[in-house]
Motif scaffolding. Structure first.
Motif, mmCIF file in Angstrom:
data_model
loop_
_atom_site.group_PDB
_atom_site.id
_atom_site.type_symbol
_atom_site.label_atom_id
_atom_site.label_comp_id
_atom_site.label_asym_id
_atom_site.label_seq_id
_atom_site.Cartn_x
_atom_site.Cartn_y
_atom_site.Cartn_z
ATOM 1 N N UNK A 174 -1.468 58.574 104.233
ATOM 2 C CA UNK A 174 -0.674 59.799 104.305
ATOM 3 C C UNK A 174 0.733 59.569 103.778
ATOM 4 N N UNK A 175 1.334 58.436 104.157
ATOM 5 C CA UNK A 175 2.716 58.150 103.772
ATOM 6 C C UNK A 175 2.744 57.433 102.420
ATOM 7 N N UNK A 211 3.864 50.044 99.766
ATOM 8 C CA UNK A 211 3.907 48.761 100.475
ATOM 9 C C UNK A 211 2.595 48.000 100.282
ATOM 10 N N UNK A 212 1.474 48.683 100.429
ATOM 11 C CA UNK A 212 0.175 48.039 100.286
ATOM 12 C C UNK A 212 -0.045 47.523 98.863
ATOM 13 N N UNK A 252 10.273 41.140 103.752
ATOM 14 C CA UNK A 252 11.596 41.469 104.282
ATOM 15 C C UNK A 252 12.251 42.615 103.510
ATOM 16 N N UNK A 253 11.882 42.775 102.253
ATOM 17 C CA UNK A 253 12.459 43.858 101.452
ATOM 18 C C UNK A 253 11.952 45.229 101.892
ATOM 19 N N UNK A 254 10.873 45.249 102.644
ATOM 20 C CA UNK A 254 10.270 46.507 103.062
ATOM 21 C C UNK A 254 10.619 46.874 104.499
ATOM 22 N N UNK A 255 11.314 45.983 105.190
ATOM 23 C CA UNK A 255 11.656 46.222 106.590
ATOM 24 C C UNK A 255 12.949 47.030 106.686
ATOM 25 N N UNK A 256 12.849 48.199 107.273
ATOM 26 C CA UNK A 256 14.007 49.066 107.439
ATOM 27 C C UNK A 256 14.716 48.733 108.749
ATOM 28 N N UNK A 257 16.040 48.700 108.716
ATOM 29 C CA UNK A 257 16.832 48.412 109.919
ATOM 30 C C UNK A 257 17.729 49.592 110.255
ATOM 31 N N UNK A 313 4.512 52.869 107.347
ATOM 32 C CA UNK A 313 3.276 53.053 108.098
ATOM 33 C C UNK A 313 3.519 53.265 109.575
ATOM 34 N N UNK A 314 4.741 52.948 110.054
ATOM 35 C CA UNK A 314 5.104 53.194 111.452
ATOM 36 C C UNK A 314 5.536 54.650 111.598
#
Length: 343
Positions: A89-90, A96-97, A161-166, A183-184
């Protein structure tokens, strides 16, 4: 796991020989058990599951060609030479995949993407173009599209780490640092329902379970504010990885549980808090939350309480009455409501 053929699987079923003798990787928004139909034609089948229940289903299948893994960043066999992606959906989850999987495929690997038109499957053209892959639609039926392309050059190495949002969530006298992967639920920000629940929770004590934890915001915030033992539970591999990262970022301890519903929970809690899910992909789905509400009391201590937030249009009260001695609507602003359920 749904065994009734989804529309995307019906489209794939029109092409019996697409994956003959391929070392096939299947990933994305699986809607049914269609990959099992491919075992007769493929050389091997790796199913990458982001849904814990799906992983359990495929892991139980007795077939030497089949392997299943539950991971936010799956690791593939070196001879993998074909990908079938069920479009999530996202769009960011799909990106990312691709970033994670394509570098692990052989050059010359065949790429197939299937999805519903309303789910944005056409966006795979632009996403794959970033890897030099030109795709074309090879079938269209049941309001779905099937796309095909070839990986003609090695994809860049994947850096999770480049895909992790903070981001940070402001709390009374504290600030929670949140880590979130594509995906979260509500990736990269605090959703309005969870914000409302945080503002109205009482001072918790003892043991606390955050059901459907997402990036771990509700549970981790309670550990930051109060002296509680927290457990964070979700069915999503992206949520499990994100919750672990959120705990680590805030130097908090807690138990993170991968579970389809409450199936993997073996203990009781003083409090269960939740912003429960009601979507499966692009479809509305109430089964998970209804099952959760029916079973939650069994996982609460004497005098335990369940606190949840839900969209106002979701009619959970009748089900709650069947399983809890009393409940109250703490707040209903016509968009969201907070329910307190007592053992």
């Amino acid at each position: 796991m749904n065994t009734s053929p989804h529309a995307t699987s019906q489209v794939l079923a029109r092409h019996d020989d697409l994956f003959s003798q391929q070392h096939l990787v299947v990933a994305g928004q699986l809607a049914d058990n269609y990959p099992l139909n491919l075992l007769e034609q493929v050389a091997s089948l790796q199913v990458c599951c982001s849904h814990f229940g799906h992983h359990q289903y495929f892991a139980k299948q007795a077939n030497g060609k089949l392997s299943s893994q539950f991971s936010a960043a799956p690791s593939l066999a070196i001879n993998s030479n074909a990908l079938l992606l069920f479009m999530p959906k996202a769009k960011q989850e799909a990106a990312y995949l691709f970033a994670c999987i394509l570098p692990q495929l052989e050059v010359g690997a065949e790429i197939f993407v299937v999805g519903e038109n309303r789910g944005g499957v056409k966006s795979c053209e632009k996403l794959l173009a970033e890897f030099g892959i030109k795709v074309k639609k090879i079938d269209s039926a049941r309001r779905c599209g099937l796309y095909f392309g070839v990986l003609n050059q090695a994809a860049p190495q994947f850096d999770a780490s480049q895909w992790q949002n903070s981001f940070e969530v402001a709390l009374p006298n504290a600030s929670l640092k949140v880590k979130s992967l594509p995906g979260v639920f509500n990736h990269g920000k605090l959703d309005e329902g969870s914000q409302m629940l945080l503002e109205h929770l009482p001072t918790l004590h003892g043991s606390v379970l955050d059901f459907g934890c997402g990036a771990g915001i509700i549970g981790a915030s309670q550990a930051l504010l109060h002296n509680v033992d927290i457990s964070l539970l979700d069915v999503s591999a992206y949520a499990i990885a994100s919750s672990k990262a959120t705990l680590q970022e805030n130097q908090l301890t807690g138990t993170v549980i991968a579970s389809d519903g409450l199936s993997e929970v073996k203990q009781r809690f003083d409090f269960i808090v939740s912003n429960p899910p009601f979507h499966a992909g692009i479809d509305t789905q109430y089964e998970t939350t209804e099952r959760f509400l029916a079973q939650a009391k069994q996982h609460l201590n004497a005098n335990g309480e369940l606190w949840l937030v839900a969209n106002s249009f979701l009619q959970y009260e009748a089900l709650i009455k069947q399983h809890f001695s009393r409940f109250e609507s703490v707040l209903d602003n016509k968009k969201f409501k907070i329910l307190r359920c007592c053992v």
